[in-house]
Design an enzyme around this catalytic site. Structure first.
Site, mmCIF file in Angstrom:
data_model
loop_
_atom_site.group_PDB
_atom_site.id
_atom_site.type_symbol
_atom_site.label_atom_id
_atom_site.label_comp_id
_atom_site.label_asym_id
_atom_site.label_seq_id
_atom_site.Cartn_x
_atom_site.Cartn_y
_atom_site.Cartn_z
ATOM 1 C CG HIS A 119 1.173 -10.964 23.508
ATOM 2 N ND1 HIS A 119 0.320 -10.991 24.581
ATOM 3 C CD2 HIS A 119 1.542 -9.660 23.363
ATOM 4 C CE1 HIS A 119 0.160 -9.762 25.069
ATOM 5 N NE2 HIS A 119 0.885 -8.941 24.340
ATOM 6 C CB ALA A 231 -16.351 -14.993 24.643
#
Ligand code: OAD
Length: 254
Positions: A119, A231
Protein backbone atom coordinates in the site's frame (compact mmCIF):
# COMPACT_ATOMS: atom_id res chain seq x y z
CA UNK A 1 0.39 -18.18 25.67
CA UNK A 2 1.25 -21.77 24.90
CA UNK A 3 2.48 -22.21 21.37
CA UNK A 4 1.57 -25.67 20.02
CA UNK A 5 4.71 -27.84 19.63
CA UNK A 6 3.33 -29.03 16.25
CA UNK A 7 3.61 -25.46 15.00
CA UNK A 8 7.20 -25.16 16.18
CA UNK A 9 8.01 -28.45 14.34
CA UNK A 10 6.52 -26.98 11.18
CA UNK A 11 8.78 -23.95 11.50
CA UNK A 12 11.81 -26.14 12.18
CA UNK A 13 11.39 -27.88 8.82
CA UNK A 14 10.07 -24.94 6.77
CA UNK A 15 12.26 -23.51 4.04
CA UNK A 16 9.98 -20.79 2.70
CA UNK A 17 8.05 -18.53 5.03
CA UNK A 18 5.75 -15.70 3.97
CA UNK A 19 4.29 -13.14 6.37
CA UNK A 20 1.46 -10.67 5.78
CA UNK A 21 1.22 -7.83 8.27
CA UNK A 22 -1.44 -5.20 8.87
CA UNK A 23 -1.95 -2.25 11.14
CA UNK A 24 -2.17 -4.48 14.25
CA UNK A 25 1.55 -5.22 14.10
CA UNK A 26 2.24 -1.53 14.73
CA UNK A 27 -0.50 -1.06 17.35
CA UNK A 28 1.88 -1.71 20.25
CA UNK A 29 4.22 0.98 18.87
CA UNK A 30 1.37 3.44 19.36
CA UNK A 31 0.20 3.69 15.74
CA UNK A 32 -3.61 3.55 15.61
CA UNK A 33 -5.03 0.76 13.44
CA UNK A 34 -7.34 1.62 10.57
CA UNK A 35 -10.50 0.29 12.09
CA UNK A 36 -9.80 1.70 15.60
CA UNK A 37 -11.73 4.82 16.44
CA UNK A 38 -9.44 7.79 15.89
CA UNK A 39 -8.57 9.95 18.87
CA UNK A 40 -8.20 13.67 19.53
CA UNK A 41 -8.23 16.04 16.61
CA UNK A 42 -9.15 13.34 14.14
CA UNK A 43 -11.82 11.55 16.17
CA UNK A 44 -14.63 12.83 13.99
CA UNK A 45 -13.13 11.46 10.79
CA UNK A 46 -13.30 7.97 9.38
CA UNK A 47 -9.93 6.98 7.87
CA UNK A 48 -11.74 5.16 5.09
CA UNK A 49 -13.31 8.45 4.11
CA UNK A 50 -10.00 10.32 4.14
CA UNK A 51 -7.99 7.72 2.24
CA UNK A 52 -9.69 8.10 -1.11
CA UNK A 53 -8.96 10.01 -4.33
CA UNK A 54 -12.42 11.62 -3.99
CA UNK A 55 -11.59 13.01 -0.53
CA UNK A 56 -8.37 14.52 -1.87
CA UNK A 57 -10.21 16.01 -4.83
CA UNK A 58 -12.88 17.56 -2.58
CA UNK A 59 -10.63 18.71 0.25
CA UNK A 60 -6.91 18.23 -0.47
CA UNK A 61 -5.87 20.36 2.53
CA UNK A 62 -7.76 18.13 4.95
CA UNK A 63 -6.30 14.92 3.51
CA UNK A 64 -2.76 16.35 3.37
CA UNK A 65 -3.08 17.56 6.99
CA UNK A 66 -4.19 14.10 8.10
CA UNK A 67 -1.13 12.49 6.52
CA UNK A 68 1.14 15.18 7.99
CA UNK A 69 -0.30 14.32 11.42
CA UNK A 70 0.45 10.64 10.82
CA UNK A 71 3.98 11.44 9.62
CA UNK A 72 4.64 13.43 12.80
CA UNK A 73 3.23 10.61 14.92
CA UNK A 74 5.55 8.12 13.21
CA UNK A 75 8.59 10.24 14.09
CA UNK A 76 7.71 9.72 17.77
CA UNK A 77 7.26 5.93 17.72
CA UNK A 78 9.66 2.99 17.59
CA UNK A 79 9.42 -0.54 16.19
CA UNK A 80 8.02 -2.92 18.81
CA UNK A 81 9.06 -6.51 19.73
CA UNK A 82 6.91 -7.94 16.91
CA UNK A 83 8.75 -5.91 14.24
CA UNK A 84 12.10 -6.86 15.83
CA UNK A 85 11.24 -10.58 15.99
CA UNK A 86 10.23 -10.55 12.30
CA UNK A 87 13.55 -8.93 11.37
CA UNK A 88 15.40 -11.74 13.18
CA UNK A 89 13.18 -14.43 11.70
CA UNK A 90 14.12 -13.27 8.20
CA UNK A 91 17.66 -14.45 8.86
CA UNK A 92 16.57 -17.98 9.86
CA UNK A 93 14.95 -19.21 6.65
CA UNK A 94 16.33 -19.68 3.15
CA UNK A 95 13.40 -17.70 1.78
CA UNK A 96 11.48 -15.19 3.85
CA UNK A 97 9.03 -12.72 2.34
CA UNK A 98 7.50 -10.02 4.48
CA UNK A 99 4.49 -8.47 2.79
CA UNK A 100 2.98 -5.47 4.55
CA UNK A 101 -0.14 -3.40 4.10
CA UNK A 102 1.38 -0.80 6.43
CA UNK A 103 2.77 2.45 5.12
CA UNK A 104 4.71 3.29 8.30
CA UNK A 105 8.17 1.90 7.43
CA UNK A 106 8.51 0.30 10.89
CA UNK A 107 9.54 -3.12 9.53
CA UNK A 108 12.51 -1.56 7.73
CA UNK A 109 13.41 0.47 10.83
CA UNK A 110 13.42 -2.80 12.81
CA UNK A 111 15.95 -4.27 10.36
CA UNK A 112 13.79 -6.30 7.96
CA UNK A 113 15.37 -6.28 4.51
CA UNK A 114 13.00 -8.09 2.18
CA UNK A 115 9.84 -6.04 2.67
CA UNK A 116 7.14 -5.73 0.02
CA UNK A 117 4.94 -2.69 0.63
CA UNK A 118 1.54 -3.35 -0.93
CA UNK A 119 0.00 0.00 0.00
CA UNK A 120 2.98 2.34 -0.49
CA UNK A 121 4.87 4.38 2.11
CA UNK A 122 3.81 7.54 3.84
CA UNK A 123 7.37 8.90 3.83
CA UNK A 124 7.14 9.45 0.07
CA UNK A 125 4.84 11.71 -1.89
CA UNK A 126 3.89 11.77 -5.53
CA UNK A 127 2.53 14.34 -7.91
CA UNK A 128 -1.27 14.10 -7.95
CA UNK A 129 -1.26 15.04 -11.64
CA UNK A 130 1.55 13.01 -13.19
CA UNK A 131 2.55 10.51 -10.52
CA UNK A 132 6.22 11.60 -10.27
CA UNK A 133 7.65 10.16 -7.03
CA UNK A 134 9.00 12.80 -4.64
CA UNK A 135 11.16 11.69 -1.72
CA UNK A 136 11.54 15.04 0.03
CA UNK A 137 9.82 18.37 -0.17
CA UNK A 138 10.10 21.75 1.55
CA UNK A 139 8.16 22.52 4.73
CA UNK A 140 5.18 24.57 3.57
CA UNK A 141 3.13 24.89 6.75
CA UNK A 142 -0.53 24.29 6.07
CA UNK A 143 -0.13 24.64 2.29
CA UNK A 144 0.29 21.53 0.20
CA UNK A 145 3.71 21.45 -1.48
CA UNK A 146 3.74 21.41 -5.28
CA UNK A 147 5.46 19.12 -7.74
CA UNK A 148 8.80 20.71 -8.72
CA UNK A 149 8.28 19.51 -12.30
CA UNK A 150 4.70 20.43 -13.17
CA UNK A 151 3.34 22.43 -10.22
CA UNK A 152 0.64 19.83 -9.43
CA UNK A 153 -0.30 19.23 -5.80
CA UNK A 154 1.69 16.54 -4.00
CA UNK A 155 -0.16 13.66 -2.36
CA UNK A 156 1.17 10.79 -0.23
CA UNK A 157 2.54 7.82 -2.18
CA UNK A 158 0.05 5.41 -0.66
CA UNK A 159 -2.71 3.33 -2.18
CA UNK A 160 -6.14 4.82 -1.53
CA UNK A 161 -9.47 3.01 -1.62
CA UNK A 162 -10.50 2.48 -5.19
CA UNK A 163 -6.91 2.63 -6.49
CA UNK A 164 -4.87 -0.24 -7.91
CA UNK A 165 -2.03 -1.77 -5.95
CA UNK A 166 1.48 -1.49 -7.44
CA UNK A 167 1.67 -4.30 -10.01
CA UNK A 168 5.18 -5.61 -9.23
CA UNK A 169 4.55 -5.68 -5.45
CA UNK A 170 1.26 -7.52 -5.85
CA UNK A 171 2.91 -10.08 -8.13
CA UNK A 172 5.72 -10.61 -5.59
CA UNK A 173 3.15 -11.05 -2.81
CA UNK A 174 1.07 -13.57 -4.77
CA UNK A 175 4.13 -15.58 -5.78
CA UNK A 176 5.34 -15.60 -2.17
CA UNK A 177 1.91 -16.79 -1.00
CA UNK A 178 1.75 -19.55 -3.61
CA UNK A 179 5.27 -20.84 -2.97
CA UNK A 180 5.59 -20.87 0.81
CA UNK A 181 5.50 -23.73 3.32
CA UNK A 182 4.19 -21.50 6.10
CA UNK A 183 2.12 -18.32 5.86
CA UNK A 184 1.66 -16.01 8.85
CA UNK A 185 -1.14 -13.44 8.89
CA UNK A 186 -0.33 -10.94 11.63
CA UNK A 187 -2.41 -7.99 12.83
CA UNK A 188 -4.71 -7.65 9.87
CA UNK A 189 -8.50 -7.72 9.81
CA UNK A 190 -8.17 -9.18 6.28
CA UNK A 191 -11.09 -7.17 5.02
CA UNK A 192 -9.37 -5.22 2.26
CA UNK A 193 -8.62 -6.97 -1.03
CA UNK A 194 -6.42 -7.95 -2.74
CA UNK A 195 -4.22 -8.31 0.39
CA UNK A 196 -7.00 -10.22 2.17
CA UNK A 197 -6.89 -12.85 -0.59
CA UNK A 198 -3.26 -13.79 0.14
CA UNK A 199 -3.80 -16.05 3.20
CA UNK A 200 -6.48 -18.16 1.42
CA UNK A 201 -4.28 -18.28 -1.69
CA UNK A 202 -1.39 -19.67 0.39
CA UNK A 203 -3.69 -22.24 1.99
CA UNK A 204 -5.03 -23.37 -1.39
CA UNK A 205 -1.41 -24.04 -2.34
CA UNK A 206 -0.82 -26.27 0.67
CA UNK A 207 0.85 -23.78 3.01
CA UNK A 208 0.25 -24.09 6.73
CA UNK A 209 -1.74 -20.97 7.65
CA UNK A 210 -1.07 -19.26 10.98
CA UNK A 211 -2.88 -16.25 12.37
CA UNK A 212 -1.64 -13.93 15.12
CA UNK A 213 -4.33 -11.50 16.24
CA UNK A 214 -6.16 -10.86 19.52
CA UNK A 215 -9.48 -10.76 17.65
CA UNK A 216 -11.37 -13.05 15.31
CA UNK A 217 -10.99 -12.13 11.63
CA UNK A 218 -12.02 -13.47 8.25
CA UNK A 219 -8.88 -15.67 8.41
CA UNK A 220 -9.47 -17.28 11.81
CA UNK A 221 -11.69 -20.14 10.59
CA UNK A 222 -9.33 -21.09 7.78
CA UNK A 223 -6.14 -21.00 9.84
CA UNK A 224 -4.42 -24.23 10.89
CA UNK A 225 -3.05 -22.45 13.96
CA UNK A 226 -4.45 -19.37 15.69
CA UNK A 227 -2.28 -17.59 18.25
CA UNK A 228 -4.82 -15.26 19.81
CA UNK A 229 -3.06 -12.31 21.41
CA UNK A 230 -0.98 -9.22 20.76
CA UNK A 231 1.80 -9.66 18.20
CA UNK A 232 4.33 -7.83 20.41
CA UNK A 233 3.97 -10.56 23.03
CA UNK A 234 3.54 -13.61 20.82
CA UNK A 235 6.20 -12.98 18.17
CA UNK A 236 9.21 -12.91 20.57
CA UNK A 237 7.99 -16.17 22.19
CA UNK A 238 7.49 -17.78 18.82
CA UNK A 239 10.96 -16.67 17.67
CA UNK A 240 12.64 -17.99 20.84
CA UNK A 241 10.95 -21.39 20.51
CA UNK A 242 11.85 -21.72 16.83
CA UNK A 243 15.46 -20.78 17.59
CA UNK A 244 15.49 -23.41 20.32
CA UNK A 245 14.09 -26.04 17.96
CA UNK A 246 16.50 -25.21 15.15
CA UNK A 247 19.65 -25.08 17.29
CA UNK A 248 18.88 -26.79 20.59
CA UNK A 249 21.20 -26.19 23.51
CA UNK A 250 23.59 -29.13 24.00
CA UNK A 251 22.73 -31.19 27.07
CA UNK A 252 24.67 -30.24 30.18
CA UNK A 253 27.26 -32.91 30.97
CA UNK A 254 29.51 -33.18 34.01
P1 OAD B 1 -7.32 -2.97 10.44
O1 OAD B 1 -7.40 -1.75 11.28
O2 OAD B 1 -8.47 -3.31 9.57
O3 OAD B 1 -7.10 -4.25 11.36
C1 OAD B 1 -6.15 -4.28 12.37
C2 OAD B 1 -6.14 -5.67 12.96
O4 OAD B 1 -5.12 -5.71 13.94
C3 OAD B 1 -7.44 -6.08 13.67
O5 OAD B 1 -7.83 -7.37 13.23
C4 OAD B 1 -7.05 -6.10 15.14
O6 OAD B 1 -7.73 -7.11 15.86
C5 OAD B 1 -5.58 -6.42 15.05
N1 OAD B 1 -4.77 -6.00 16.20
C6 OAD B 1 -4.97 -4.96 17.03
N2 OAD B 1 -3.98 -4.90 17.94
C7 OAD B 1 -3.14 -5.93 17.67
C8 OAD B 1 -1.93 -6.41 18.25
N3 OAD B 1 -1.37 -5.81 19.29
N4 OAD B 1 -1.35 -7.50 17.71
C9 OAD B 1 -1.89 -8.12 16.63
N5 OAD B 1 -3.03 -7.72 16.05
C10 OAD B 1 -3.65 -6.63 16.56
O7 OAD B 1 -5.97 -2.84 9.63
P2 OAD B 1 -5.50 -3.62 8.32
O8 OAD B 1 -5.99 -5.02 8.31
O9 OAD B 1 -4.05 -3.39 8.19
O10 OAD B 1 -5.58 0.24 3.34
O11 OAD B 1 -6.25 -2.81 7.21
C11 OAD B 1 -5.97 -3.13 5.89
C12 OAD B 1 -6.01 -1.93 5.03
O12 OAD B 1 -7.25 -1.25 5.18
C13 OAD B 1 -4.99 -0.86 5.37
O13 OAD B 1 -3.73 -1.10 4.80
C14 OAD B 1 -5.60 0.35 4.78
C15 OAD B 1 -6.95 0.13 5.38
O14 OAD B 1 -7.96 0.90 5.14
C16 OAD B 1 -5.52 1.31 2.56
O15 OAD B 1 -5.40 2.43 3.00
C17 OAD B 1 -5.60 0.98 1.12
Amino acid sequence: MTIPPQLISRFATAKRVTVLTGAGVSAESGVPTFRDALTGLWSKFNPEELATPGAFFRNPNLVWAWYEWRRKLLKQVEPNPAHLALAQMERMFSEFNLITQNVDGLHQRAGSRNVTELHGNIARSKCSEEGTIINSWPETGTEIPKCPQCGGLLRPDVVWFGEDLPVAELKTAETAAINCDLFLSIGTSAEVYPAAGLPPLARQHQAILVEINPDVTTITKQAHFVLAGPAGEIMPQLLAQIQQAISPQPPITD
